[in-house]
Design an enzyme around this catalytic site. Structure first.
Site, PDB file in Angstrom:
ATOM      1  N   GLU A 269      20.010   6.144 -15.373  1.00  0.00           N
ATOM      2  CA  GLU A 269      21.113   6.950 -14.864  1.00  0.00           C
ATOM      3  C   GLU A 269      20.594   8.332 -14.448  1.00  0.00           C
ATOM      4  O   GLU A 269      19.795   8.944 -15.153  1.00  0.00           O
ATOM      5  CB  GLU A 269      22.168   7.123 -15.958  1.00  0.00           C
ATOM      6  CG  GLU A 269      23.323   8.021 -15.569  1.00  0.00           C
ATOM      7  CD  GLU A 269      24.255   8.323 -16.730  1.00  0.00           C
ATOM      8  OE1 GLU A 269      25.387   8.771 -16.488  1.00  0.00           O
ATOM      9  OE2 GLU A 269      23.839   8.109 -17.897  1.00  0.00           O
ATOM     10  N   LYS A 327      30.373   4.690 -10.763  1.00  0.00           N
ATOM     11  CA  LYS A 327      30.855   4.599 -12.136  1.00  0.00           C
ATOM     12  C   LYS A 327      32.379   4.745 -12.180  1.00  0.00           C
ATOM     13  O   LYS A 327      32.938   5.721 -11.676  1.00  0.00           O
ATOM     14  CB  LYS A 327      30.200   5.685 -13.001  1.00  0.00           C
ATOM     15  CG  LYS A 327      30.526   5.571 -14.479  1.00  0.00           C
ATOM     16  CD  LYS A 327      29.790   6.631 -15.298  1.00  0.00           C
ATOM     17  CE  LYS A 327      30.047   6.459 -16.786  1.00  0.00           C
ATOM     18  NZ  LYS A 327      29.370   7.498 -17.593  1.00  0.00           N
ATOM     19  N   CYS A 378      25.832   4.047 -18.301  1.00  0.00           N
ATOM     20  CA  CYS A 378      25.943   4.724 -19.579  1.00  0.00           C
ATOM     21  C   CYS A 378      27.034   4.127 -20.460  1.00  0.00           C
ATOM     22  O   CYS A 378      27.032   2.971 -20.802  1.00  0.00           O
ATOM     23  CB  CYS A 378      26.131   6.230 -19.343  1.00  0.00           C
ATOM     24  SG  CYS A 378      25.882   7.232 -20.830  1.00  0.00           S
TER      25      CYS A 378
END
Length: 510
Positions: A269, A327, A378
């Site tokens: 990430e 995301k 994440c």
């Protein structure tokens, strides 16, 4: 310990509840003493027997203080990196976070006390385990959710984890809480037949569910492929400084070029702490062409700006045009700032790079190395219902993360364990790239195939198989287990009311 003693000396029961919360944390990584996930809740249940409603709520709260005060102590490390002004506030803010989280088991204790009309065996074996699971789900859902330290995650390598492909993480939590209730029944139920039956059920459940690990819910759909995960190990304190930017780009490029024999190479990430358009022409486009010439593909964590919105993204690069995953589930306070009108004073003290992000839109998969890849960034992989949205179409799972925010704390190991649960639930190989660790490559049974040491610059390489098919959990999600646990709680509530009415009626007749 006699129950009467816990009743006579309430402080002993309180201490037991607090200690059981602390003990439960040791069931999770990095300690991974999985049976403690049964013993910890069992001790809490034991402290609840013969306690008043107020005491049950208090002991549930004490359990939560132990569980979260120890288990998510890493929050302090993350907050202290939000700027010099935040260092003094890190401990107070983390304490508030723990105090709020502890409300969940505290309220659970009060609700558990509402079933006093039922027998101890029914409460221990049916009602309290169902309540436990319901409150785990509520904690993982309300206010964007915090599905961390779920009992199920601790069992990824143990027999109860065999239930994960069937009913998912929450289903495993339900099973573990049921085992905890059975354990208490063995020592506390008065009738011998109940104690013997509880012991038999522990054995049947443990070994029966463990046998599910032998079931292959998914199947290979292609030949083995070589993959690599790059752990660049760029310290969070220097990652966003302009003077280290080119050094970071050079590090990732050089580490990647040494592994062009891999079909797919994954970076963490925000491996590139910049917008895609800032690095596309001079850096990523040539690297993508180089990858394509070797038959490889890259998945790179960076940021993408569309209009006025900025997204935390993963770019899939190779022979074809770039594809992006944005995301969807952002981290409050880290990636976006809620309640700005109330907390403006706090945000002005925080120095969080790329903290004004927008939630993603579109699909949950990208094409890479000839495969449909299910991507999470994440914290998203803590939500099983998010990960399964790209399935069963996807043949691989990829999670990219940056756990460097939490340093050498419990968080990186806990997060890696959560990733393993997603692989086990879905029957897919998982490639997990984390900036400073813990990176890993995980098999479809949740087994670790390759693991990087924390705080080291390292590239992991292994062979994986594209997988097809769907586990029951992929097909059904969390709905069945949540419906069942709330159904059990409701039936128990109605049964308790009927018993109370019957008792009151007999009392009036006499």
């Amino acid at each position: 310990m006699r129950l009467g003693l816990l009743h006579e000396r309430a402080w002993l029961g309180d201490l037991l509840a607090l200690g059981s919360g602390l003990l439960t944390v040791v069931a999770f990584a990095p300690y991974s003493i999985a049976p403690l996930a049964v013993i910890g809740p069992a001790l809490l249940f034991l402290s609840w027997l013969e306690a008043t409603p107020r005491r049950m709520a208090w002991r549930g709260y004490l359990f939560g203080l132990g569980l979260f005060g120890f288990g998510v102590s890493w929050i302090t490390s993350g907050l202290s990196l939000f700027g010099a002004h935040m260092q003094a506030l890190a401990l107070p803010l983390a304490s508030v976070f723990v105090l709020v989280l502890a409300l969940y088991p505290g309220i659970m204790g009060w609700v558990a006390s509402r079933f006093a009309g039922l027998s101890a065996a029914l409460r221990l074996i049916l009602i309290w385990p169902a309540l436990w699971t319901a409150f785990e789900w509520l904690r993982g859902t309300l206010f964007t959710g915090f599905p961390w330290l779920l009992l199920g995650d601790s069992q990824v390598a143990s027999a109860p984890g065999g239930f994960a492909p069937v009913l998912g993480d929450y289903g495993v939590s339900w099973l573990v809480a049921t085992l905890a209730g059975l354990l208490v029944c063995i020592v506390a139920c008065r009738r011998a037949i109940l104690r013997i039956g509880a012991a038999a059920m522990v054995l049947v459940l443990w070994f029966g569910v463990g046998a599910l690990r032998a079931v292959d819910w998914t199947h290979p759909t292609g030949a083995p492929m070589r993959v690599s995960v790059v752990q660049g190990n760029v310290p969070q304190q220097t990652k966003w400084r302009p003077e280290t930017f080119m050094r970071t780009l050079t590090r990732y490029r050089d580490l990647t070029r040494a592994h062009w024999d891999s079909r797919l190479i994954v970076w963490p990430e925000s491996a590139i702490p910049a917008l895609y358009r800032q690095v596309a022409g001079d850096y990523l486009d040539p690297l993508a062409a180089e990858a394509a010439s070797h038959g490889s593909a890259l998945m790179v964590g960076l940021f993408v700006k569309r209009g006025k919105k900025i997204y935390n993204a993963v770019a899939s690069l190779g022979a074809a045009a770039p594809e992006f995953y944005f995301k969807h589930h952002l981290v409050p306070f880290g990636e976006y700032m809620p309640f700005k009108h109330l907390l403006g004073w706090l945000y002005r003290r925080m120095d969080v790079p790329m903290s004004g992000l927008s939630p993603g839109h579109g699909g949950y998969t990208v094409q890479a190395a000839g495969q449909t890849v299910d991507v999470s960034i994440c914290y998203e992989d803590a939500y099983g219902d998010i990960v399964i949205r790209g399935l069963p179409q996807a043949s691989l799972l990829v999670n990219v993360s940056d756990d460097a925010w939490f340093g050498d704390s419990l968080e990186p190991a806990q997060h890696m364990q959560i990733g393993r649960m997603r692989a086990l639930e879905t029957g897919r190989y998982l490639l997990r790239a984390a900036n400073t660790g813990i990176s890993g490559i995980v098999g479809p049974k949740g087994e670790v195939l390759a693991l990087a040491d924390q705080d080291r610059t390292e590239v992991l390489t292994a062979e994986v198989r594209p997988m097809g098919g769907a586990t029951p959990y992929v097909r059904l999600g969390n709905t069945p287990v949540i419906a069942l646990v709330f159904g059990v709680v409701l039936l128990g509530w109605f049964a308790g009311r009927l018993i109370n009415r019957s008792g009151n009626h007999r009392g009036q007749e006499s």
